[in-house]
Design a protein around this motif. Structure first.
Motif, PDB file in Angstrom:
ATOM      1  N   ASN A 198       0.806  -1.241   0.037  1.00 53.60           N
ATOM      2  CA  ASN A 198       0.016   0.127  -0.108  1.00 53.60           C
ATOM      3  C   ASN A 198       0.712   1.413   0.105  1.00 53.60           C
ATOM      4  O   ASN A 198       0.238   2.295   0.342  1.00 53.60           O
ATOM      5  CB  ASN A 198      -1.066   0.096   1.211  1.00 53.60           C
ATOM      6  N   HIS A 199       2.119   1.263  -0.432  1.00 55.55           N
ATOM      7  CA  HIS A 199       3.074   2.274  -0.247  1.00 55.55           C
ATOM      8  C   HIS A 199       2.367   3.503  -1.149  1.00 55.55           C
ATOM      9  O   HIS A 199       2.844   4.644  -0.761  1.00 55.55           O
ATOM     10  CB  HIS A 199       4.353   1.983  -0.605  1.00 55.55           C
ATOM     11  N   HIS A 200       1.988   3.278  -2.289  1.00 59.43           N
ATOM     12  CA  HIS A 200       1.723   4.349  -3.151  1.00 59.43           C
ATOM     13  C   HIS A 200       0.370   5.179  -2.856  1.00 59.43           C
ATOM     14  O   HIS A 200       0.455   6.181  -3.338  1.00 59.43           O
ATOM     15  CB  HIS A 200       1.179   3.517  -4.449  1.00 59.43           C
ATOM     16  N   VAL A 201      -0.242   4.563  -1.743  1.00 62.75           N
ATOM     17  CA  VAL A 201      -1.345   5.520  -1.209  1.00 62.75           C
ATOM     18  C   VAL A 201      -1.149   5.695   0.325  1.00 62.75           C
ATOM     19  O   VAL A 201      -1.422   6.929   0.779  1.00 62.75           O
ATOM     20  CB  VAL A 201      -2.783   5.031  -1.176  1.00 62.75           C
ATOM     21  N   GLU A 202      -0.543   4.803   1.028  1.00 65.39           N
ATOM     22  CA  GLU A 202      -0.304   5.003   2.536  1.00 65.39           C
ATOM     23  C   GLU A 202       1.046   5.346   3.056  1.00 65.39           C
ATOM     24  O   GLU A 202       1.280   5.492   4.314  1.00 65.39           O
ATOM     25  CB  GLU A 202      -1.172   3.749   3.139  1.00 65.39           C
ATOM     26  N   GLY A 203       1.896   5.249   2.149  1.00 68.27           N
ATOM     27  CA  GLY A 203       3.396   5.437   2.738  1.00 68.27           C
ATOM     28  C   GLY A 203       3.855   4.121   3.519  1.00 68.27           C
ATOM     29  O   GLY A 203       3.393   3.202   3.501  1.00 68.27           O
ATOM     30  N   SER A 204       5.114   4.699   3.929  1.00 68.96           N
ATOM     31  CA  SER A 204       5.773   3.516   4.597  1.00 68.96           C
ATOM     32  C   SER A 204       5.458   3.419   6.288  1.00 68.96           C
ATOM     33  O   SER A 204       4.693   4.216   6.650  1.00 68.96           O
ATOM     34  CB  SER A 204       7.326   3.741   4.398  1.00 68.96           C
ATOM     35  N   PHE A 205       6.085   2.569   6.837  1.00 65.08           N
ATOM     36  CA  PHE A 205       5.613   2.218   8.247  1.00 65.08           C
ATOM     37  C   PHE A 205       5.752   3.674   9.083  1.00 65.08           C
ATOM     38  O   PHE A 205       4.878   4.172  10.185  1.00 65.08           O
ATOM     39  CB  PHE A 205       6.331   1.276   9.082  1.00 65.08           C
ATOM     40  N   GLY A 206       6.971   4.304   8.922  1.00 64.06           N
ATOM     41  CA  GLY A 206       7.008   5.608   9.768  1.00 64.06           C
ATOM     42  C   GLY A 206       6.000   6.650   9.796  1.00 64.06           C
ATOM     43  O   GLY A 206       5.895   7.154  10.570  1.00 64.06           O
ATOM     44  N   ARG A 207       5.239   6.634   8.358  1.00 68.54           N
ATOM     45  CA  ARG A 207       4.222   7.768   8.317  1.00 68.54           C
ATOM     46  C   ARG A 207       3.178   7.496   9.411  1.00 68.54           C
ATOM     47  O   ARG A 207       2.422   8.422   9.800  1.00 68.54           O
ATOM     48  CB  ARG A 207       3.673   7.739   7.045  1.00 68.54           C
ATOM     49  N   ASP A 250      -3.743   4.543  -8.014  1.00 61.40           N
ATOM     50  CA  ASP A 250      -4.281   5.476  -6.777  1.00 61.40           C
ATOM     51  C   ASP A 250      -5.614   5.044  -6.466  1.00 61.40           C
ATOM     52  O   ASP A 250      -5.725   5.375  -5.354  1.00 61.40           O
ATOM     53  CB  ASP A 250      -4.119   6.788  -7.526  1.00 61.40           C
ATOM     54  N   ASP A 251      -6.414   4.481  -7.100  1.00 56.23           N
ATOM     55  CA  ASP A 251      -7.687   3.760  -6.697  1.00 56.23           C
ATOM     56  C   ASP A 251      -7.850   2.734  -5.806  1.00 56.23           C
ATOM     57  O   ASP A 251      -8.965   2.500  -5.305  1.00 56.23           O
ATOM     58  CB  ASP A 251      -8.588   3.721  -7.989  1.00 56.23           C
ATOM     59  N   ARG A 306      -3.972  -6.491  -7.595  1.00 56.02           N
ATOM     60  CA  ARG A 306      -4.495  -5.122  -6.827  1.00 56.02           C
ATOM     61  C   ARG A 306      -5.672  -5.708  -5.921  1.00 56.02           C
ATOM     62  O   ARG A 306      -6.436  -6.530  -6.345  1.00 56.02           O
ATOM     63  CB  ARG A 306      -4.823  -4.310  -7.564  1.00 56.02           C
ATOM     64  N   GLY A 307      -5.760  -5.246  -4.645  1.00 55.83           N
ATOM     65  CA  GLY A 307      -6.614  -5.588  -3.746  1.00 55.83           C
ATOM     66  C   GLY A 307      -7.082  -4.674  -2.571  1.00 55.83           C
ATOM     67  O   GLY A 307      -6.388  -3.608  -2.559  1.00 55.83           O
TER      68      GLY A 307
END
Lengths: 454, 253
Positions: A127-136, A212-213, A237-238
């Motif tokens: 999910n990085h492309h929408v929600e970023g990495s763990f640190g976020r 992105d969707d 994708r899921g």
């Protein structure tokens, strides 16, 4: 020497570069005392040893596993967060969270990583492309720093330590506890769409539209296919399934979660392992053919969608005693031509195993050593004893840098200090922060020595 | 630290004038390499070797080192470590061939050769191992010789010193089990080099570069012993069992 330590030879998950250290198991309360003992060659934390290279090794020094109890996991449903000891693994955490309707904000390809390791490597997932990495998703954490103090940090409090620790490879202090956001889920299943792509251009094209969707997106590439089939792959994708996605039988127990280990690879695989170009080619053909050309809405379990390899214990032994290297890099969007030529080089080398992942990254975060940046990340496993491996990765290193990319420290076992310096322009800034919190260089690792990080 | 393909950051060649030692260092140099030290009795004699290894961003230097001064070994290694970091890879390459006819005339000169090839090598080998235990990693490459595999009348003093060194190095390797460090014993055949200049080459004569390649392959595959060229392993498997009357007469140089 502390009597509780015992000398042990350690490697990363790739089984390369063994080194001996004094290894001990401690609870967070003991850390301040342990930091006072003279070690000569420093100290570093080790979680479940899932980084591929030498990040959690400290030759001649001390390596500590910090025990955390799952009984101290506190879920705050109002804010949608969990507070947990750094030694707790995502596996343990998911067994608690999923039946209660929560999911970890980021999971890598294995659930056998600790929360501390997830922060230190600033791990990413599908999910990085929408929600970023763990640190976020980390709201706050407490860190035992070099002088033994327990320091509370967050984006507002001691932000320098907070961001230097995220992606800081365990070199800023011991993370002992963290609070991070969770994803609410209705069910423990995922709904997955599959697209089989005939070649590289089709794969890149499919991935570039519509990512992105969807929350989760990742692709597999056949890095042994040539000619017309060059760069063929499968895109999955899921998202977490809604209650309405389940059939009547499954809907009766929507949050059932029972991850299982199916088989174990014994550590007796012969020297060069079982992963060769021919076996890999056959595997790739079958792997591709089992996927439909295009299918929507198939329901999968969390383990089969997120952690397929976790069902095979010690799969790293498949490569034999010589071990393997997981080469992972990112190049920015716009560098698709460079990505293509890198992939061509890997294909021509015939060194790639079937374990290949291609993914689009979204926005980077503020951590100076965080790996992800907007662009394409490719991960490929290669046997470490293969002829020509160093020559190949060296050529790839240069292409990656030229394209404005960089390498993932949690995977690294082969790049050099110069490559890392060039790939991480904020390394100097991170070093200055680190130096402030650890002027005597109490924290050290083989990775830090090899790549001259400190 | 070595990386995943055993490329060292720091390399120290004991016997820095050894063509084989220098060839091994050259073959193992990579972008990971920061330092190469060539240790020999007269550093000025290693100037050519130093120049041949020069790369941007790598310190290459000749160091004064007398293997027979065993009292100075520890101080020497400590100095290298404090200035340049861990000993990732050490090549024990010093040794003298000597001349059997001269040994027969002057047995004291034979004692000198044995002192260099064996006694001094034992002392510095143990010193390196001590350092490896402290640093938790390290690779020691020891240049043995097929001459020690079954000694011949034409060079039995040299051969016996290498036989002893070979046995020592294997034992040292075993003693380092569980310390993160290791020993690779290299058994070259006749190698065209400055040490053998003017001698009649034995069958399967080879070059320093072939030996260096064998070392790289051996390190990568986790070997304890490598032969160079590799075929000598099989040849000596046979030669070891050749009856004495025949062995003495074999034209092996």
């Amino acid at each position: 020497m502390n009597p509780d330590y015992r000398r042990q030879v350690l490697t990363g998950w790739g089984l390369t570069s063994p080194s001996a250290a004094l290894v001990g198991e401690v609870v967070p309360g003991e850390l301040a005392e342990r930091l006072k003992e003279p070690t000569g060659r420093g100290i570093v934390a080790r979680g479940l040893g899932r980084s591929y290279g030498d990040a959690a090794q400290n030759a001649g020094g001390v390596v500590l596993r910090i025990g955390s109890s799952t009984s101290e996991v506190v879920i705050d449903s109002d804010s949608g967060t969990v507070t947990v000891g750094a030694g707790v693994s995502l596996d343990e955490l998911m067994r608690i969270l999923v039946p209660k309707g929560w999911f970890v904000p980021v999971t890598p390809g294995t659930r056998f990583v600790t929360v501390g390791g997830a922060i230190a490597s600033d791990i990413h997932g599908k999910n990085h492309h929408v929600e970023g990495s763990f640190g976020r998703h980390v709201r706050r954490m407490s860190v035992v720093v070099a002088n033994g103090d327990l320091v509370e940090c967050s984006p507002a409090e001691n932000p320098d330590l907070f961001w230097a620790t995220i992606g800081g490879m365990g070199l800023t202090g011991f993370v002992v506890e963290a609070t991070f956001g969770l994803i609410p889920i209705e069910t423990s299943r995922c709904v997955v769409d599959t697209v089989r792509c005939r070649d590289f251009d089709e794969l890149i094209g499919e991935m570039s539209i519509g990512d992105d969707d969807v929350r989760y997106s990742v692709a597999w590439v056949d890095l042994l296919a040539t000619g017309r089939r060059f760069g063929r792959g499968v895109l999955w994708r899921g998202d977490h399934a809604k209650l309405s996605d389940l059939d009547a039988r499954e809907a009766g127990d929507p949050l059932r979660y029972e991850p299982r280990r199916v088989v174990t690879v014994p550590p007796i695989v012969p020297g060069r392992g079982l992963v060769g170009a021919t076996t890999s080619q056959i595997f790739n053909e079958l792997w591709l053919r089992k996927e439909p050309i295009r299918r929507s809405g198939s329901v999968k379990s969390i383990p089969s969608y997120f952690h397929p390899l976790d069902s095979i214990s010690s799969w790293n032994h498949l490569y034999g005693r010589g071990g393997f290297v997981q080469y992972q890099f990112v190049v920015p969007f716009g560098a698709e031509a460079a990505l293509r030529s890198i992939v061509e080089r890997i294909v021509a080398s015939r060194l790639a195993s079937p374990l290949v992942v291609l993914k689009r990254f979204g926005e980077a975060n503020e951590a100076p050593l965080s790996f992800p940046m907007p662009g394409w990340t490719l991960t490929v496993d290669m046997p470490a004893v293969a002829d020509g491996l160093a020559e190949l990765t060296r050529a790839l290193d240069d292409s990656v840098l030229e394209a404005g990319g960089r390498h993932y420290l949690a995977k690294d076992a082969l790049t050099s200090a110069a490559i890392v310096r060039a790939g991480y322009p904020r390394l100097r800034e991170w070093q200055e922060i680190r130096e402030r919190w650890d002027p005597e260089r109490r924290f050290c690792s083989d990775l830090a020595r090899r790549l001259e990080l400190i | 630290m070595e990386n995943a393909v055993h490329e060292p950051q720091q390399i120290l060649v004991l016997g820095g004038r050894s063509d084989i030692g220098v060839a091994i260092a050259r073959r193992l140099m990579s972008p990971n390499t920061r330092y190469v030290g060539l240790a020999c009795r007269r550093p000025e004699d290693a100037t050519t070797a130093v120049e041949s290894l020069a790369r941007p961003d790598v310190i290459v230097e000749a160091l004064e080192f007398d293997a027979t001064r065993v009292d100075e070994h520890r101080g020497f290694l400590d100095r290298v470590v404090s200035e340049h970091g861990d000993l990732d890879l050490v090549v024990l390459a010093f040794g003298q061939l000597g001349d059997q006819e001269r040994f027969d005339e002057d047995p004291r000169s034979a004692a000198t050769v044995v002192d260099v090839n064996y006694t001094s090598a034992v002392a510095v080998g143990l010193e390196v191992a001590r350092r490896f235990r402290v640093q938790g990693h390290g690779t020691l490459v020891v240049l043995s010789s097929v001459a020690g595999e079954r000694v011949r009348a034409s060079n039995f003093v040299y051969g016996s010193s290498k036989a002893a060194l070979d046995a020592f190095a294997q034992g040292l390797g075993d003693s380092l089990e569980g310390t993160g460090s290791r020993v690779l014993v290299v058994r070259p055949g006749f190698v065209h080099s400055s040490m053998t200049a003017g001698l009649k080459p034995a069958p399967f004569a080879t070059t320093p570069d072939v030996v260096a390649e064998a070392v790289v392959t051996g390190l990568r595959n986790g070997r304890r012993i490598v032969w160079a060229p590799g075929i000598l392993r099989w040849i000596f498997t046979v030669l070891r069992h050749v009856p004495h009357p025949i062995w003495r007469r074999l034209p092996l140089g």
